[in-house]
Design a protein around this motif. Structure first.
Motif, PDB file in Angstrom:
ATOM      1  N   LEU A 186       0.829  -1.199   0.000  1.00 48.40           N
ATOM      2  CA  LEU A 186       0.000   0.000   0.000  1.00 48.40           C
ATOM      3  C   LEU A 186       0.862   1.246   0.000  1.00 48.40           C
ATOM      4  CD1 LEU A 186      -2.545  -1.140   2.732  1.00 48.40           C
ATOM      5  CD2 LEU A 186      -2.701  -1.469   0.258  1.00 48.40           C
ATOM      6  N   PRO A 187       0.415   2.306  -0.674  1.00 48.48           N
ATOM      7  CA  PRO A 187       1.170   3.561  -0.643  1.00 48.48           C
ATOM      8  C   PRO A 187       1.167   4.160   0.750  1.00 48.48           C
ATOM      9  CG  PRO A 187      -0.955   3.860  -1.720  1.00 48.48           C
ATOM     10  CD  PRO A 187      -0.797   2.400  -1.495  1.00 48.48           C
ATOM     11  N   ARG A 188       2.257   4.800   1.116  1.00 50.56           N
ATOM     12  CA  ARG A 188       2.406   5.371   2.450  1.00 50.56           C
ATOM     13  C   ARG A 188       2.094   6.861   2.438  1.00 50.56           C
ATOM     14  NH1 ARG A 188       3.000   1.587   6.592  1.00 50.56           N
ATOM     15  NH2 ARG A 188       4.129  -0.205   5.757  1.00 50.56           N
ATOM     16  N   GLY A 189       1.380   7.318   3.461  1.00 53.98           N
ATOM     17  CA  GLY A 189       1.172   8.738   3.654  1.00 53.98           C
ATOM     18  C   GLY A 189       0.245   9.344   2.624  1.00 53.98           C
ATOM     19  N   SER A 190       0.208  10.661   2.557  1.00 60.12           N
ATOM     20  CA  SER A 190      -0.638  11.392   1.617  1.00 60.12           C
ATOM     21  C   SER A 190       0.181  11.837   0.423  1.00 60.12           C
ATOM     22  CB  SER A 190      -1.246  12.613   2.303  1.00 60.12           C
ATOM     23  OG  SER A 190      -2.093  12.206   3.353  1.00 60.12           O
ATOM     24  N   LEU A 191      -0.470  11.863  -0.703  1.00 60.24           N
ATOM     25  CA  LEU A 191       0.182  12.286  -1.940  1.00 60.24           C
ATOM     26  C   LEU A 191      -0.499  13.547  -2.450  1.00 60.24           C
ATOM     27  CD1 LEU A 191       2.102  11.736  -4.346  1.00 60.24           C
ATOM     28  CD2 LEU A 191       0.265  10.382  -5.356  1.00 60.24           C
ATOM     29  N   VAL A 192       0.268  14.620  -2.667  1.00 61.88           N
ATOM     30  CA  VAL A 192      -0.270  15.859  -3.229  1.00 61.88           C
ATOM     31  C   VAL A 192       0.185  15.960  -4.677  1.00 61.88           C
ATOM     32  CG1 VAL A 192      -0.292  18.360  -3.110  1.00 61.88           C
ATOM     33  CG2 VAL A 192      -0.276  17.010  -1.002  1.00 61.88           C
ATOM     34  N   VAL A 193      -0.782  15.983  -5.592  1.00 57.94           N
ATOM     35  CA  VAL A 193      -0.465  16.133  -7.005  1.00 57.94           C
ATOM     36  C   VAL A 193      -0.930  17.511  -7.431  1.00 57.94           C
ATOM     37  CG1 VAL A 193      -0.768  15.182  -9.300  1.00 57.94           C
ATOM     38  CG2 VAL A 193      -0.784  13.669  -7.322  1.00 57.94           C
ATOM     39  N   SER A 194      -0.012  18.383  -7.791  1.00 53.64           N
ATOM     40  CA  SER A 194      -0.334  19.781  -8.070  1.00 53.64           C
ATOM     41  C   SER A 194      -0.440  20.027  -9.566  1.00 53.64           C
ATOM     42  CB  SER A 194       0.749  20.686  -7.479  1.00 53.64           C
ATOM     43  OG  SER A 194       0.517  22.020  -7.822  1.00 53.64           O
ATOM     44  N   ALA A 195      -1.420  20.864  -9.928  1.00 50.90           N
ATOM     45  CA  ALA A 195      -1.563  21.230 -11.336  1.00 50.90           C
ATOM     46  C   ALA A 195      -0.692  22.422 -11.690  1.00 50.90           C
ATOM     47  CB  ALA A 195      -3.017  21.551 -11.636  1.00 50.90           C
ATOM     48  N   ALA A 196      -0.173  23.126 -10.714  1.00 49.58           N
ATOM     49  CA  ALA A 196       0.754  24.235 -10.928  1.00 49.58           C
ATOM     50  C   ALA A 196       2.115  23.848 -10.389  1.00 49.58           C
ATOM     51  CB  ALA A 196       0.232  25.491 -10.229  1.00 49.58           C
ATOM     52  N   ALA A 197       3.109  24.620 -10.698  1.00 47.74           N
ATOM     53  CA  ALA A 197       4.455  24.302 -10.235  1.00 47.74           C
ATOM     54  C   ALA A 197       4.498  24.308  -8.720  1.00 47.74           C
ATOM     55  CB  ALA A 197       5.451  25.311 -10.784  1.00 47.74           C
ATOM     56  N   ALA A 198       4.994  23.202  -8.096  1.00 46.97           N
ATOM     57  CA  ALA A 198       5.127  23.117  -6.638  1.00 46.97           C
ATOM     58  C   ALA A 198       6.243  22.154  -6.331  1.00 46.97           C
ATOM     59  CB  ALA A 198       3.818  22.645  -6.003  1.00 46.97           C
ATOM     60  N   ALA A 199       7.030  22.510  -5.366  1.00 50.50           N
ATOM     61  CA  ALA A 199       8.160  21.662  -4.995  1.00 50.50           C
ATOM     62  C   ALA A 199       7.756  20.749  -3.851  1.00 50.50           C
ATOM     63  CB  ALA A 199       9.344  22.526  -4.576  1.00 50.50           C
ATOM     64  N   GLY A 200       8.216  19.500  -3.887  1.00 55.59           N
ATOM     65  CA  GLY A 200       7.939  18.580  -2.790  1.00 55.59           C
ATOM     66  C   GLY A 200       8.628  19.051  -1.526  1.00 55.59           C
ATOM     67  N   ASP A 201       7.886  18.957  -0.402  1.00 55.76           N
ATOM     68  CA  ASP A 201       8.486  19.469   0.832  1.00 55.76           C
ATOM     69  C   ASP A 201       9.268  18.387   1.555  1.00 55.76           C
ATOM     70  OD1 ASP A 201       5.310  19.424   2.652  1.00 55.76           O
ATOM     71  OD2 ASP A 201       6.660  17.816   2.032  1.00 55.76           O
ATOM     72  N   SER A 202       9.751  18.731   2.739  1.00 56.35           N
ATOM     73  CA  SER A 202      10.634  17.823   3.480  1.00 56.35           C
ATOM     74  C   SER A 202       9.902  16.613   4.032  1.00 56.35           C
ATOM     75  CB  SER A 202      11.296  18.586   4.635  1.00 56.35           C
ATOM     76  OG  SER A 202      10.295  19.116   5.500  1.00 56.35           O
ATOM     77  N   LEU A 203       8.563  16.623   3.998  1.00 52.90           N
ATOM     78  CA  LEU A 203       7.792  15.496   4.513  1.00 52.90           C
ATOM     79  C   LEU A 203       7.581  14.423   3.457  1.00 52.90           C
ATOM     80  CD1 LEU A 203       5.077  17.419   6.557  1.00 52.90           C
ATOM     81  CD2 LEU A 203       7.165  16.340   7.397  1.00 52.90           C
ATOM     82  N   GLY A 204       8.104  14.636   2.294  1.00 52.91           N
ATOM     83  CA  GLY A 204       7.998  13.637   1.236  1.00 52.91           C
ATOM     84  C   GLY A 204       6.706  13.718   0.460  1.00 52.91           C
TER      85      GLY A 204
END
Length: 517
Positions: free
Chosen positions: A231-249
């Motif tokens: 199973l995938p771990r944690g929450s996944l944020v998929v952005s439609a605009a430019a966004a950098a992944g943060d330190s929480l993965g």
């Protein structure tokens, strides 16, 4: 003086009579003392051990010695089978003797066990109750014998017999009385030893069972870890605009606003224009679509250490998000294995060019080949993160809920197919919906809707709907984050069930198309 000799004779006779009576009393007292000492010796011997096998050996050795017999045996009663058996047999043919079983009433020992009466037999072979079953097996002639019941707390637990008086003599009635006296403490000690033996066997069985249980629990924990690793771990944020992944993965994907051809798999300006029109229908403007992001998360709670509920989500290209939630018909390890197969097939077959219906059709054909007795309901879909267009396919699963940003809750009703692995030629259908910024999609398994309280009342879909409405409307300025919604659902289910045992696996998947920042 003629009377003097007569008087002397009378006196002598009286003295002689008194001496003889005194001698008889002394001998009787000596015999009683000897009998008491023998019983005391037997009691000491019998109480020297609690182990049944050791005790049986002592009984046989002690009674043979005290009764001056060539051999002795203890035959125990098996009440469940209505038989007598030799728990301990010495000599070269001991193992053969232990295989012998007598019906209660069969042979002299069987007759004693049935009637509870002692017997003294001077010629065993001529007795009508005699059975040669044991004698033939061990090739041991029985001339004479004593056989007495072993009685404890009113129940006959066995018989004690001594065979062949030494020096060719016969057993006497006094021998029989002595053996009956010996049998009383023997029966008590034997009962205690049998209880101890049963307790010891129970302890060994308990240790074995505990060790097996601990091993199974360890293996189940490993199986659970393996299952959870699918199973995938944690929450996944998929952005439609430019966004950098943060330190929480948190993962993010950028979708350029001018490249709809790539987003929709088309290569012409006309296709680009159509894609733009689709974006306009999905929300209040393409700029809002391109500035919104999608947050997804899920929770699973197996009813056992491992279970059959499953979810998955992963990115398709740069602007699409695939997700699925399913429920295998069984629970435990078989369901977990079936679930693993389904998840492996989904990951292996889903491509950017494939629709959810095509995926379920392919997976169903593969599963049906396995000829499994299990099946799985499933709902899966692809969300275009830029436009909010949602294409999904339903394989007999619980109807998902669409929670609008305004707080309204709608059932996401589309064309349903059969669960996976039910019909080989099943062709699944695609359905279409739109998620506007602020909207949410909630998928769940029937472990939620069919959760029961102690009175076996079910949680129901209406209560779930109310929790969704209350959760969204409870915040004024900003909507709750994904983990809060999942937690509120589970907390409400736990409140409803009031500690009743969870009977089915629980899984919830939540997709939130967030408002643009």
């Amino acid at each position: 003086m003629d009377w003097l000799p007569v008087a002397l004779l009378l006196i002598a006779a009286c003295v002689s009579g008194l001496w003889l009576r005194s001698e008889r009393l002394r001998r009787s007292a000596d015999k009683e003392l000897n009998r008491t000492l023998q019983l005391f010796e037997v009691s000491l011997e019998m109480n020297s051990t609690l182990r049944k096998q050791d005790l049986l050996g002592k009984i046989m050795e002690t009674t043979s010695r005290l009764m001056e017999a060539e051999a002795s045996s203890v035959i125990l009663v098996d009440r469940e089978r209505g038989e007598l058996y030799f728990d301990l047999a010495l000599g070269e043919k001991g193992e053969e003797v232990r295989e012998i079983r007598l019906k209660i009433g069969e042979g002299i020992a069987g007759w004693v066990a049935q009637t509870g009466q002692s017997v003294k037999i001077d010629d065993a072979a001529s007795d009508e109750r005699w059975s040669s079953k044991v004698a033939k097996r061990v090739d041991y002639p029985t001339r004479n014998m004593l056989c007495v019941p072993l009685v404890s707390k009113g129940d006959i637990i066995g018989v004690l017999q001594v065979l062949n008086k030494r020096s060719g003599l016969h057993f006497t009635d006094r021998d029989l009385l002595l053996l009956e006296s010996i049998a009383a403490p023997i029966a008590i000690s034997l009962e205690n030893a049998m209880l101890y033996d049963a307790l010891e066997k129970s302890m060994i069985a308990l240790k074995t069972t505990t060790a097996a249980k601990e091993k199974m629990e360890s293996e189940l924990r490993i199986a659970r870890d393996i299952q959870m690793s699918f199973l995938p771990r944690g929450s996944l944020v998929v952005s439609a605009a430019a966004a950098a992944g943060d330190s929480l993965g948190i993962a993010s994907v950028e979708v350029p606003g001018s490249e709809f051809e790539e987003a929709f798999g088309e290569g012409t300006k006309e296709a680009s224009k159509e894609a733009s029109n689709e974006a306009s229908r999905g929300a209040s403007g393409s700029a809002a679509h391109l500035g919104s992001s999608v947050e997804i998360g899920a929770v699973i709670r197996p009813a056992k250490e491992v279970g059959g509920d499953f979810f998955d989500y992963f990115e398709l290209g740069q602007d699409r998000l695939f997700f699925a939630l399913g429920d295998v018909s069984d629970k435990g390890i078989p369901a977990a294995l079936f679930m693993s197969v389904i998840m492996t097939l989904i990951k292996g077959k889903m491509t950017l060019s494939m629709t959810p219906a095509q995926l379920l059709t392919e997976v169903n054909r593969e599963l049906y080949k396995d000829d499994s007795s299990m099946f799985a309901t499933i709902c899966c879909g692809v969300l275009h993160t830029g436009t909010g267009k949602f294409v999904y396919s339903d394989g007999g699963h619980c109807t998902p809920y669409m929670v609008r940003g305004s707080g309204e809750v709608e059932s996401l009703r589309g064309k349903k197919g059969l669960p996976l692995a039910v019909l080989e030629e099943m062709i699944y259908s695609d359905n279409e919906a739109w998620l506007e910024p602020g909207d949410r999609l909630v998928l769940y398994t029937d472990g939620i809707s069919e959760a029961e309280d102690p009175d076996q009342h079910q949680y129901g879909m209406e209560r779930l709907r109310n929790v969704l409405v209350d959760t969204v409307r409870s915040v004024d300025s900003e909507t709750p984050t994904e983990p809060d919604l999942l937690k509120r659902i589970l907390d409400d289910v736990d409140l409803f069930t009031s500690g009743a045992q969870q009977s089915d696996d629980i899984a919830v998947l939540h997709v939130h198309r967030k408002l643009p920042i």
